[in-house]
Structure formats: C-alpha cells, structure tokens
Design a protein around this motif. Structure first.
Motif, PDB file in Angstrom:
ATOM      1  N   ARG A  99       0.879  -1.317  -0.060  1.00 50.73           N
ATOM      2  CA  ARG A  99       0.098  -0.104  -0.046  1.00 50.73           C
ATOM      3  C   ARG A  99       0.691   1.267  -0.066  1.00 50.73           C
ATOM      4  O   ARG A  99       2.108   1.193   0.359  1.00 50.73           O
ATOM      5  CB  ARG A  99      -0.990  -0.090   1.516  1.00 50.73           C
ATOM      6  CG  ARG A  99      -0.085   0.023   2.435  1.00 50.73           C
ATOM      7  CD  ARG A  99      -1.160  -0.024   3.896  1.00 50.73           C
ATOM      8  NE  ARG A  99      -0.586   0.070   4.949  1.00 50.73           N
ATOM      9  CZ  ARG A  99      -0.255  -1.101   5.675  1.00 50.73           C
ATOM     10  NH1 ARG A  99      -0.256  -2.204   4.979  1.00 50.73           N
ATOM     11  NH2 ARG A  99       0.491  -0.921   6.873  1.00 50.73           N
ATOM     12  N   SER A 100       0.373   2.159  -0.626  1.00 44.43           N
ATOM     13  CA  SER A 100       1.164   3.640  -0.557  1.00 44.43           C
ATOM     14  C   SER A 100       1.786   4.029   1.009  1.00 44.43           C
ATOM     15  O   SER A 100       0.815   4.241   1.879  1.00 44.43           O
ATOM     16  CB  SER A 100       0.487   4.603  -1.370  1.00 44.43           C
ATOM     17  OG  SER A 100       1.016   5.847  -1.294  1.00 44.43           O
ATOM     18  N   GLY A 101       2.850   4.407   0.950  1.00 47.09           N
ATOM     19  CA  GLY A 101       3.471   4.954   2.075  1.00 47.09           C
ATOM     20  C   GLY A 101       4.028   6.353   2.138  1.00 47.09           C
ATOM     21  O   GLY A 101       4.668   7.084   3.084  1.00 47.09           O
ATOM     22  N   GLY A 102       3.907   6.854   0.888  1.00 46.86           N
ATOM     23  CA  GLY A 102       4.175   8.278   0.512  1.00 46.86           C
ATOM     24  C   GLY A 102       5.608   8.116  -0.051  1.00 46.86           C
ATOM     25  O   GLY A 102       6.250   7.305   0.232  1.00 46.86           O
ATOM     26  N   GLN A 103       5.833   9.333  -0.456  1.00 48.00           N
ATOM     27  CA  GLN A 103       7.177   9.512  -1.345  1.00 48.00           C
ATOM     28  C   GLN A 103       8.508   9.272  -0.330  1.00 48.00           C
ATOM     29  O   GLN A 103       9.521   8.705  -0.719  1.00 48.00           O
ATOM     30  CB  GLN A 103       7.400  10.684  -2.068  1.00 48.00           C
ATOM     31  CG  GLN A 103       8.694  10.918  -2.873  1.00 48.00           C
ATOM     32  CD  GLN A 103       8.345  12.152  -3.687  1.00 48.00           C
ATOM     33  OE1 GLN A 103       7.727  12.856  -3.729  1.00 48.00           O
ATOM     34  NE2 GLN A 103       9.411  12.427  -4.519  1.00 48.00           N
ATOM     35  N   SER A 104       8.435   9.992   0.755  1.00 46.20           N
ATOM     36  CA  SER A 104       9.491   9.547   1.776  1.00 46.20           C
ATOM     37  C   SER A 104       9.648   8.300   2.267  1.00 46.20           C
ATOM     38  O   SER A 104      10.858   7.892   2.378  1.00 46.20           O
ATOM     39  CB  SER A 104       9.315  10.555   3.085  1.00 46.20           C
ATOM     40  OG  SER A 104       9.513  12.027   2.820  1.00 46.20           O
ATOM     41  N   GLY A 105       8.429   7.446   2.494  1.00 46.01           N
ATOM     42  CA  GLY A 105       8.585   6.223   2.914  1.00 46.01           C
ATOM     43  C   GLY A 105       9.089   5.254   1.510  1.00 46.01           C
ATOM     44  O   GLY A 105       9.824   4.320   1.904  1.00 46.01           O
ATOM     45  N   ALA A 106       8.624   5.486   0.349  1.00 43.21           N
ATOM     46  CA  ALA A 106       9.191   5.020  -0.750  1.00 43.21           C
ATOM     47  C   ALA A 106      10.870   5.079  -0.674  1.00 43.21           C
ATOM     48  O   ALA A 106      11.543   4.095  -1.166  1.00 43.21           O
ATOM     49  CB  ALA A 106       8.577   5.488  -2.021  1.00 43.21           C
ATOM     50  N   VAL A 107      11.441   6.433  -0.620  1.00 40.77           N
ATOM     51  CA  VAL A 107      12.680   6.576  -0.797  1.00 40.77           C
ATOM     52  C   VAL A 107      13.528   5.881   0.223  1.00 40.77           C
ATOM     53  O   VAL A 107      14.432   5.081   0.271  1.00 40.77           O
ATOM     54  CB  VAL A 107      13.033   8.156  -0.571  1.00 40.77           C
ATOM     55  CG1 VAL A 107      14.561   8.447  -0.407  1.00 40.77           C
ATOM     56  CG2 VAL A 107      12.738   8.945  -1.653  1.00 40.77           C
ATOM     57  N   ARG A 108      13.046   5.842   1.690  1.00 40.49           N
ATOM     58  CA  ARG A 108      13.374   5.066   2.825  1.00 40.49           C
ATOM     59  C   ARG A 108      13.620   3.702   2.480  1.00 40.49           C
ATOM     60  O   ARG A 108      14.664   2.949   2.630  1.00 40.49           O
ATOM     61  CB  ARG A 108      12.853   5.198   3.961  1.00 40.49           C
ATOM     62  CG  ARG A 108      13.617   4.539   5.369  1.00 40.49           C
ATOM     63  CD  ARG A 108      12.931   5.250   6.386  1.00 40.49           C
ATOM     64  NE  ARG A 108      13.339   4.379   7.502  1.00 40.49           N
ATOM     65  CZ  ARG A 108      14.421   4.655   8.086  1.00 40.49           C
ATOM     66  NH1 ARG A 108      15.125   5.667   7.681  1.00 40.49           N
ATOM     67  NH2 ARG A 108      14.873   3.872   9.356  1.00 40.49           N
ATOM     68  N   SER A 109      12.622   2.877   1.806  1.00 38.82           N
ATOM     69  CA  SER A 109      12.697   1.616   1.687  1.00 38.82           C
ATOM     70  C   SER A 109      13.763   1.376   0.408  1.00 38.82           C
ATOM     71  O   SER A 109      14.387  -0.001   0.510  1.00 38.82           O
ATOM     72  CB  SER A 109      11.364   1.277   1.078  1.00 38.82           C
ATOM     73  OG  SER A 109      10.032   1.057   1.798  1.00 38.82           O
ATOM     74  N   GLY A 110      13.872   2.160  -0.498  1.00 44.62           N
ATOM     75  CA  GLY A 110      15.003   2.010  -1.342  1.00 44.62           C
ATOM     76  C   GLY A 110      16.443   2.106  -0.845  1.00 44.62           C
ATOM     77  O   GLY A 110      17.313   1.276  -1.070  1.00 44.62           O
ATOM     78  N   VAL A 111      16.561   3.209  -0.007  1.00 37.73           N
ATOM     79  CA  VAL A 111      17.808   3.056   0.553  1.00 37.73           C
ATOM     80  C   VAL A 111      18.167   2.257   1.470  1.00 37.73           C
ATOM     81  O   VAL A 111      19.438   1.806   1.588  1.00 37.73           O
ATOM     82  CB  VAL A 111      17.981   4.709   1.550  1.00 37.73           C
ATOM     83  CG1 VAL A 111      19.294   4.918   2.032  1.00 37.73           C
ATOM     84  CG2 VAL A 111      17.763   5.896   0.586  1.00 37.73           C
ATOM     85  N   LEU A 112      17.276   1.730   2.384  1.00 40.56           N
ATOM     86  CA  LEU A 112      17.546   0.359   3.232  1.00 40.56           C
ATOM     87  C   LEU A 112      18.119  -0.661   2.345  1.00 40.56           C
ATOM     88  O   LEU A 112      18.844  -1.457   2.996  1.00 40.56           O
ATOM     89  CB  LEU A 112      16.160   0.233   3.969  1.00 40.56           C
ATOM     90  CG  LEU A 112      15.870   1.168   5.074  1.00 40.56           C
ATOM     91  CD1 LEU A 112      14.650   1.053   5.995  1.00 40.56           C
ATOM     92  CD2 LEU A 112      17.007   1.097   6.089  1.00 40.56           C
TER      93      LEU A 112
END
Length: 255
Positions: free
Chosen positions: A78-91
């Motif tokens: 589900r959508s977590g917002g742009q900051s959440g998506a960036v964080r998932s990628g960085v992790l």
C-alpha cells in the motif's frame, strides 16, 4: 517484494532510488536514460520502489527487470508516501552513495554524474549534493515553490533555494542518521547540516513530465508544510554536540 542480486557481482559504487506510484507510462524511457547517464559510474544499481500502484507499474517493472541486470524492484503493498518509498529503497541499497530522482521524467538523469562529482570533490565532510531546478514549467508551480522555499529558508536558514527537487545525491550513512518522518526528503539540507555535514548545490534543468499527472502531493500543502517546518525547526534547536565516546579496555590482570 524485492529482487535478489548476484552475490558474486562487485558491490555498486552508486545506488539510484526512484520512488513511483502509478507511473507505468514513464518507466521504460526513464530507466533507459538512467542507464545511459550512469554508464560512466559503473558498477551501479537502480532500485525502483513501487509505492502501492494501482496501474500496471509493477508488471511493467518486472518485465523490464528481466532484461536489465542492474534494475531492482521493491514493492509496497500500500502507498507509504514518497519519503517512505525513498527510505525503502535506501535501506535495500548496496552502495555507499545514493542518488534519488522522481519517476515522472521531470528530473533529468544526465545530472547524476554532476552531482556525484560535486559530492566526491567535497570529501567525506560533505553529506549531500542537492539539485536546484531552473526553468521550471508552469507559473502556478513556480509561485507555490517560491513561497514554500522562501518561508522555509527564512526559518531554517538552510542556504538552499529549492529543497523540493527530487534530484539529490547523498551518503547512505548520513541519510540513515537522519530522523525519519513523512516529507523528510524535502528537509534534507537542513537535517544534513544538523548532523554536521556540508551541503553543496548544483543547478539542474526541470522538464515536463513524460506522461500522466502527479501522484504525490507537493510541498504546497500549506498546513502539513507548516507542521513539518515547525518540527524540523524544533529538531535543529534541540541538537546538542555529541560527545566523543571511547570504550575503556580491560586492565591487565595482576600477576
């Protein structure tokens, strides 16, 4: 879902993180542009984060991934917002340096090597190379951005003309030291400075999006922006110099 990587492959020197939501029509062209722009920065990887899309974004990415070895895909249920998506990628990124850009084509990937060089030339004391858009399209967007950035700049004094630009390049360890919250990506210059690292800036050209319409809200959500701004101001005011910590070794045993 995330892709697996070849454990025998050399670790990348750069990870490019692209958050997307309902951007199926923009994926193939942008992936090709990123690959071309980053060719001189090999080895690199590109991590697309599908933030709960309801169109064909995920199958489009999976089909492209099958023929693109450096493309990885992360999927949010589900959508977590742009900051959440960036964080998932960085992790999930394997490189010590991260580049981010928006998935609609407005950020030109050809500026990634320029930002990489700026960060590299700054040395380990520089934590962020921030793109600043020129030639923005649309008078209404320009006005919104000018007001939001003007208010933010006067309060946070982060010496950045345009923090909303998605083109950023930063050290992964610096990002992971920042306090995480929604809209983090819009306050990175102030927060990176708070951690004691420098910020450098480079102008980047703004383009029209390839297709479709914006799926993420802009910083012009006035009340949300004000609350975030107040929170970041409080974080900066509460920052205290961290003491130097050194573990004391065991004393040698007496004979």
């Amino acid at each position: 879902m995330s892709t697996t990587t070849d454990p025998a492959a050399p670790p990348p020197r750069l990870s490019v993180v692209v958050p997307v939501k309902n951007e199926a029509g923009n994926i193939e062209t942008l992936v090709a542009e990123i690959g071309k722009a980053c060719d001189k920065l090999k080895p690199f990887e590109v991590i697309y984060v599908d933030d709960g899309s309801t169109d064909t974004t995920l199958p489009t990415l999976r089909a492209l991934q099958a023929k693109t070895p450096w493309l990885r895909v992360v999927h949010h249920d589900r959508s977590g917002g742009q900051s959440g998506a960036v964080r998932s990628g960085v992790l999930r990124a394997r490189a010590p340096v991260i580049a981010t850009l928006d998935g609609d084509g407005q950020n030109d990937p050809s500026f990634i090597p320029i930002l990489y060089a700026a960060l590299d030339q700054g040395g380990p004391g520089v934590g962020l190379a921030q793109g600043q858009r020129i030639g923005r399209k649309g008078a209404w967007k320009q006005l919104q951005s000018r007001i939001a950035n003007g208010v933010r700049g006067r309060i946070l004094k982060d010496a950045t003309r345009d923090t909303g630009c998605g083109l950023k390049l930063f050290r992964r360890e610096v990002y992971l030291a920042l306090p995480y919250f929604d809209a983090l990506h819009r306050f990175m210059p102030a927060l990176v400075t708070r951690e004691g690292f420098g910020v450098v800036h480079r102008d980047v050209v703004d383009r029209p999006r390839f297709t479709g319409r914006s799926n993420y809200g802009m910083f012009d959500r006035l009340w949300v922006g004000i609350l975030d701004l107040a929170g970041v101001w409080w974080l900066i005011r509460r920052r205290r110099p961290a003491p130097t910590a050194e573990e004391v070794p065991h004393s040698p045993k007496s004979p």
